[in-house]
Design a protein around this motif. Structure first.
Motif, PDB file in Angstrom:
ATOM      1  N   GLU A 367       0.843  -1.198   0.000  1.00 40.18           N
ATOM      2  CA  GLU A 367       0.000   0.000   0.000  1.00 40.18           C
ATOM      3  C   GLU A 367       0.878   1.248   0.000  1.00 40.18           C
ATOM      4  N   GLY A 368       0.498   2.223  -0.827  1.00 43.87           N
ATOM      5  CA  GLY A 368       1.244   3.473  -0.880  1.00 43.87           C
ATOM      6  C   GLY A 368       2.395   3.472  -1.861  1.00 43.87           C
ATOM      7  N   VAL A 369       2.652   2.338  -2.504  1.00 42.50           N
ATOM      8  CA  VAL A 369       3.725   2.255  -3.509  1.00 42.50           C
ATOM      9  C   VAL A 369       3.070   1.973  -4.862  1.00 42.50           C
ATOM     10  N   GLY A 370       2.659   3.054  -5.538  1.00 39.53           N
ATOM     11  CA  GLY A 370       2.008   2.899  -6.835  1.00 39.53           C
ATOM     12  C   GLY A 370       0.730   2.100  -6.737  1.00 39.53           C
ATOM     13  N   ALA A 371       0.389   1.417  -7.824  1.00 38.68           N
ATOM     14  CA  ALA A 371      -0.807   0.567  -7.842  1.00 38.68           C
ATOM     15  C   ALA A 371      -0.493  -0.748  -7.135  1.00 38.68           C
ATOM     16  N   ARG A 372      -1.458  -1.281  -6.412  1.00 34.70           N
ATOM     17  CA  ARG A 372      -1.260  -2.532  -5.686  1.00 34.70           C
ATOM     18  C   ARG A 372      -1.452  -3.700  -6.648  1.00 34.70           C
ATOM     19  N   GLN A 373      -0.453  -3.857  -7.525  1.00 34.28           N
ATOM     20  CA  GLN A 373      -0.460  -4.930  -8.509  1.00 34.28           C
ATOM     21  C   GLN A 373       0.797  -5.784  -8.323  1.00 34.28           C
ATOM     22  N   GLN A 374       0.935  -6.818  -9.141  1.00 35.75           N
ATOM     23  CA  GLN A 374       2.026  -7.776  -8.977  1.00 35.75           C
ATOM     24  C   GLN A 374       3.378  -7.111  -9.261  1.00 35.75           C
ATOM     25  N   GLN A 375       4.368  -7.422  -8.410  1.00 37.53           N
ATOM     26  CA  GLN A 375       5.693  -6.829  -8.547  1.00 37.53           C
ATOM     27  C   GLN A 375       6.408  -7.360  -9.786  1.00 37.53           C
ATOM     28  N   VAL A 376       7.116  -6.458 -10.449  1.00 36.04           N
ATOM     29  CA  VAL A 376       8.058  -6.813 -11.513  1.00 36.04           C
ATOM     30  C   VAL A 376       9.411  -6.235 -11.119  1.00 36.04           C
ATOM     31  N   THR A 377      10.429  -7.096 -11.098  1.00 36.69           N
ATOM     32  CA  THR A 377      11.757  -6.680 -10.636  1.00 36.69           C
ATOM     33  C   THR A 377      12.807  -7.234 -11.602  1.00 36.69           C
ATOM     34  N   ALA A 378      14.065  -6.967 -11.271  1.00 31.73           N
ATOM     35  CA  ALA A 378      15.189  -7.647 -11.931  1.00 31.73           C
ATOM     36  C   ALA A 378      15.863  -8.503 -10.878  1.00 31.73           C
ATOM     37  N   TYR A 379      16.101  -9.763 -11.210  1.00 35.59           N
ATOM     38  CA  TYR A 379      16.648 -10.726 -10.254  1.00 35.59           C
ATOM     39  C   TYR A 379      17.972 -11.245 -10.795  1.00 35.59           C
ATOM     40  N   LEU A 380      18.979 -11.322  -9.924  1.00 37.43           N
ATOM     41  CA  LEU A 380      20.330 -11.628 -10.373  1.00 37.43           C
ATOM     42  C   LEU A 380      20.597 -13.115 -10.552  1.00 37.43           C
ATOM     43  N   HIS A 381      19.668 -13.952 -10.151  1.00 36.42           N
ATOM     44  CA  HIS A 381      19.913 -15.390 -10.188  1.00 36.42           C
ATOM     45  C   HIS A 381      18.942 -16.086 -11.150  1.00 36.42           C
ATOM     46  N   LYS A 382      19.340 -17.279 -11.580  1.00 36.72           N
ATOM     47  CA  LYS A 382      18.463 -18.099 -12.406  1.00 36.72           C
ATOM     48  C   LYS A 382      17.237 -18.508 -11.589  1.00 36.72           C
ATOM     49  N   ASP A 383      16.056 -18.437 -12.225  1.00 39.42           N
ATOM     50  CA  ASP A 383      14.838 -18.734 -11.480  1.00 39.42           C
ATOM     51  C   ASP A 383      13.709 -18.968 -12.485  1.00 39.42           C
ATOM     52  N   LEU A 384      12.763 -19.832 -12.122  1.00 35.09           N
ATOM     53  CA  LEU A 384      11.617 -20.086 -13.000  1.00 35.09           C
ATOM     54  C   LEU A 384      10.761 -18.844 -13.187  1.00 35.09           C
TER      55      LEU A 384
END
Length: 750
Positions: A367-384
């Motif tokens: 709450e309070g950080v933009g729209a309360r939708q699913q996070q999109v980030t950059a991740y440094l490791h291999k992941d599904l």
């Protein structure tokens, strides 16, 4: 030995020779002597200092052997205790294991220190199987003593190096003995030397460089002789070692560089030297102090890359081409479809160094950080959660159906990226990004691929024309948001804990091309396309050397403290404001606490101020033409020249930390502490000789002063030695604790 012969020769010369030292003005030589007879950093002994100089080889070797024995005895005592992982052993012990197993990893420091730890473990029988998961884990049957012993050995060598450096600069045995006593009986230096850490390795090369520099300066009147070349080359070797352990090794490089600049400037003023000789001096220093260290430093990375040739936890910090070198990586010797097609499952890697993979997960923005939708980030490791499906913006076709023809993605196409694990689309809108102002938030939006027009992105390839196909790994692509015109990018900023400390992804309105907003397709899965080999994409050695440094620098600047971790500020360090827990927290634990011997550290701090006062007073007195006896002139030169060099070393190893934005810890001060300890030996030796000269019983006053300072160091070590060698029982805050009376500051937590 050379030192003894020089000392003896200096005593026999009359009048005493005045030496040239860095960081102070050189006196004009008499014309009859000729400028060719310039002297090095050696100081002729005065009547008072003659008594304290080594009178024979026995006088030289006996104190050195004593100092070395005490140094090794204090560092190797109870080396096996505690038999569990302590503090940063969890990092550097684990990295030693990676070298033994040839597993690639990422660290913010250059590789030499970890390679040496791994080599010490390998030679001592350690097989690289202990996990080093967290502090407190028992070593049990694993052989750890070899790695601790190696670090303790290098930590023990610091005292002989400091002793010989002060002896060379001051020609005073008591000054050297006082310096040695301070370092031998400092609880902080002992603690830092007894564990699997980079610090004793770093300080070994720093002190080796300083001692070698002082020695080659002392042979300035025998330029190009074998000893001169030996010490000059050894200085360069130690500089390469210091840089190869930690980047803060550059501070000693700067110290040697300033000394060299001053040295060459003095040679330029020597009109008796021909231009050819000046050129030889210049190129000798370029060869030994620039080319040799750089060659050795580069060779360290060549060995590092050759040894670590298997995929490991550090892969994701590096580019796709870099990863293709690593055995076991999904890009090594792999074949993938060459051109991107609709329906392909891909991972997208940001071209910023350590920019990470485009990533999403089920967690929402708070709450309070933009729209309360699913996070999109950059991740440094291999992941599904790094997998995305490329689809047409206006169709939701089953691309696995062979009845539909394969259609390739082209430069300028409008696409939709659907997150494979959550079936939500890559999305942006007018809400502000979490951390970066004026950037727009990027989210995951929609259900089973159904969203809105804010899910549409135009894909462009740098340097390509409309309609050209997009190549895996090779094509640098931009994703432009169709509705707002902003560009998808990674800012490199680390999100708070609600974002799992992953990297922020935003949509930037700025159209300037930069690695932050460029991506390449790395993994590419499409069973309907023909595969090609990726061997042709392996980078050259210069390319991976440059990339590794960029990643290390970014990693260093982005370091943040772990939860409940004790950090500190540079002004805390000289006053011994707060220590570090190496082992144990509760009264039932075996506790080791990194804290300097407070008597020694506060003496060093007082000495810094005392030195500045004395140096200022003597400089003004000499400038005003005050009459000084020959003995006092020589003492003044020791203080201003020898002490000035050490003072500069302290400043260079301490002040830069005030300008650093990264997280800092108490142990960062210890290289500077070596210099302040040497400064204490020189300053108090000169001060006591000045005072003794004013009194009738001069010898007794001088000897009593030196002995008192040494005994003070020994007694304070007796009081505080449990900090280094371990404590069990009530904490010092408990009035029944044997350490209760020694908790002189409330910030000490032992």
């Amino acid at each position: 030995m050379v030192l003894c012969a020089q000392t003896k020769r200096c005593r026999q010369e009359a009048p005493p020779v005045k030496a040239r030292m860095p960081l102070a003005a050189n006196e004009t030589c008499q014309a009859v002597l000729g400028l060719r007879q310039r002297r090095a950093l050696r100081l002729a002994s005065s009547p008072a200092s003659t008594a304290s100089a080594p009178r024979s080889s026995e006088w030289f070797w006996a104190p050195l052997i004593l100092v070395t024995f005490l140094s090794f005895a204090t560092r190797f005592y109870r080396l096996r205790e505690p038999p569990h992982v302590c503090w940063d052993e969890t990092h550097f012990g684990k990295m030693g294991s990676y070298y033994i197993n040839r597993t690639f990893f990422f660290d913010v420091h250059p590789p030499l220190g970890k390679m040496l730890i791994g080599l010490a473990g390998y030679l001592s029988g350690y097989n690289g199987t202990f996990p080093f998961q967290k502090p407190g884990d028992k070593y049990e049957e694993h052989s750890y003593i070899g790695m601790r012993g190696f670090c303790a050995f290098l930590g023990s060598c610091l005292i002989p190096f400091s002793y010989l450096t002060v002896l060379e600069l001051s020609k005073s045995l008591p000054a050297a003995m006082l310096t040695a006593a301070i370092l031998i009986f400092d609880t902080g230096c002992i603690t830092l030397s007894q564990y699997i850490l980079l610090d004793p390795i770093l300080m070994f090369f720093i002190m080796g460089a300083v001692f070698s520099m002082v020695k080659y300066n002392s042979f300035a009147n025998r330029a190009f002789s074998a000893p001169w070349w030996f010490w000059l080359c050894l200085t360069g070797i130690n500089l390469a070692g210091a840089m190869g352990v930690k980047f803060v090794g550059l501070f000693v490089v700067l110290l040697v560089g300033l000394n060299t600049v001053y040295d060459l400037w003095e040679l330029l003023g020597d009109l008796s030297l021909s231009l050819v000789t000046l050129g030889k001096h210049f190129f000798a220093r370029v060869l030994c102090l620039i080319m040799l260290p750089l060659a050795l430093y580069t060779a360290q990375f060549a060995v590092h890359f050759a040894v670590l040739n298997r995929s490991g936890p550090g892969d994701g910090f590096f580019s796709s081409g870099f990863q293709s070198r690593l055995i076991g990586n999904n890009l090594h010797n792999v074949s993938v479809p060459e051109y991107l097609a609709y329906g392909s499952v891909v991972t997208m890697k940001n071209l910023r160094m350590a920019g990470g993979y485009l990533h999403s997960h089920w967690h929402l923005y708070p709450e309070g950080v933009g729209a309360r939708q699913q996070q999109v980030t950059a991740y440094l490791h291999k992941d599904l959660n790094n997998l995305w499906i490329i689809k047409k913006y206006n169709l939701n076709t089953d691309y696995a159906d062979s009845s539909f023809p394969v259609e390739f993605v082209k430069h300028g196409d409008v696409i939709r990226l659907e997150h494979k694990e959550t079936s939500r689309n890559l999305h942006s809108h007018q809400h502000e990004a979490p951390l970066t102002r004026k950037h727009l938030q990027v989210t995951g939006y929609g259900i089973n691929g159904s969203g809105d027009s804010n899910d549409f992105w135009r894909i462009e390839v740098v340097g390509r024309k409309s309609g050209k196909l997009i190549k895996v790994l090779r094509s640098q692509i931009r994703l432009i948001h169709l509705a707002t015109g902003c560009i998808l990018g990674s800012t490199g900023k680390t999100l708070p804990k609600w974002g799992w400390e992953q990297v922020e992804v935003t949509c930037t309105p700025y159209q300037k091309e930069s690695p932050n907003s460029l991506w390449n397709v790395e993994d590419h899965i499409n069973p309907r396309l023909r595969n090609i080999s990726l061997d042709v994409l392996k980078p050259s050695f210069p390319e991976i050397l440059l990339e590794s440094h960029m990643v290390m620098i970014r990693g260093n600047s982005g370091l943040k403290p772990k939860e409940n971790e004790v950090t500190s500020k540079p002004w805390h360090w000289p006053i011994n404001y707060q220590g570090l827990r190496f082992s144990g927290v509760n009264e039932t634990d075996y506790r080791v606490y990194l804290l300097g011997n407070p008597v020694i550290w506060w003496l060093n701090l007082i000495t810094v101020g005392l030195y500045l006062i004395m140096a200022m007073f003597l400089s003004v007195a000499i400038k005003r033409g005050a009459h000084l006896t020959a003995e006092r002139k020589e003492l003044s030169q020791v203080l201003l020249r020898g002490g000035g060099l050490i003072m500069l070393g302290w400043l260079l190893h301490y002040l830069p930390f005030f300008m650093m934005g990264r997280v800092l810890y108490f142990h960062h001060y210890f290289p500077a502490m070596l210099f302040s300890s040497m400064l204490t030996g020189i300053t108090w030796d000169v001060l006591l000789k000045f005072c003794a000269g004013l009194l009738s019983a001069s010898t007794q006053v001088y000897n009593c002063g030196i002995v008192l300072l040494i005994l003070l160091s020994v007694y304070s070590f007796y009081l505080f030695h449990p900090l280094s060698y371990g404590m069990i029982g009530p904490l010092a805050s408990d009035p029944y604790s044997p350490m209760a009376g020694l908790r002189w500051l409330e910030t000490w937590e032992f």
